[in-house]
Write a protein that holds these residues in place. Sequence first.
Motif: not given
Ligand code: NAI
Length: 267
Positions: A16, A18, A37, A63-64, A90, A155, A159, A186, A188, A190, A193, A195
């Motif tokens: 999902s 990023i 994932d 699961d990481v 990620n 959080y 980070k 910043g 993004i 996706t 939010w 959730k």
């Molecule tokens: P997202 O929710 O779209 O994707 C996160 C993915 O991680 C999902 O597919 C989810 O199933 C997976 N995930 C959750 N728990 C897990 C686990 N225990 N083991 C394996 N996979 C797991 O979110 P997004 O926005 O793509 O986030 C990706 C990264 O970017 C995260 O680390 C987030 O903190 C970081 N980030 C996101 C920002 C944003 O504004 N969207 C801003 C700054 C950082």
Amino acid sequence: MGQVSGKAAIVTGGASGIGEACAETLAREGAAVLVTDVDDTLGKGVVERITKVGGKARYLHLDVRDEAAWPGVIAEAEKNFGRLDIMVANAGIGIMAPIETMTLADWQRQQAINLDGVFLSIKHAIPALRRSGGGSIVLMSSIAGLRGAPGLAAYSATKGGVRLLAKSVALEHAADNIRCNSVHPGIIATPIWGKIPTGAMGNMRNAPIDPVERSAAITPLVRVGEAQDIANGVLFLCTETANYMTGQELVIDGGITAGGRPQPRPQ
Ligand code: NAI
């Protein structure tokens, strides 16, 4: 095209947002990608889309936090792709709550996924990266890892931890030709939010979180970031173009952390 041809990558949380954009971008640029994932349906969908357009990818449930599963993930990459060159750590979640009312269970869940999971990604990737003669580890941090964020104390603690973890790993493994950098997105657009439950901030803020709306107000480039904006930076860190860059922070935030407020636009 072909900026990472012949390389093999693992992307955690690749189903999902990023992570999905990172997986698709690395594959488009020639890497074989192991998408991992906990959301198997979405993860398999990402792999289907990659392979449909001629890319090379596989999906594996991970699961990481699960250390026992990690050796199998690394083995899967080496068995199918013959090597490992890139680890994109990620996977992450965001738990929003005032620090006063946050439960210890929520704090620990936040740390387990965003910090323990990143530690395990690095720890288990390093021997395989060394066998390939070196490689690139990219850790997904946030601008919340550079400065405080009200309601996101747990959080931002993860980070900020990820930010310094990247630097220590970079120093420990520079002699192995393994580079390690952190990326700081910043706001993004996706699914992350959506959730966060409405009202998670209690009395601090009850309004629903709309990243697009917030972003326009606080981002100098006056648009919400796209997952592709971040994937472009991750790709750069995985190419030979970045081969003298390690232990650094790549901030991709539309200018939010540059300082000051966005300037009024000329009419
Ligand atoms: P997202 O929710 O779209 O994707 C996160 C993915 O991680 C999902 O597919 C989810 O199933 C997976 N995930 C959750 N728990 C897990 C686990 N225990 N083991 C394996 N996979 C797991 O979110 P997004 O926005 O793509 O986030 C990706 C990264 O970017 C995260 O680390 C987030 O903190 C970081 N980030 C996101 C920002 C944003 O504004 N969207 C801003 C700054 C950082």
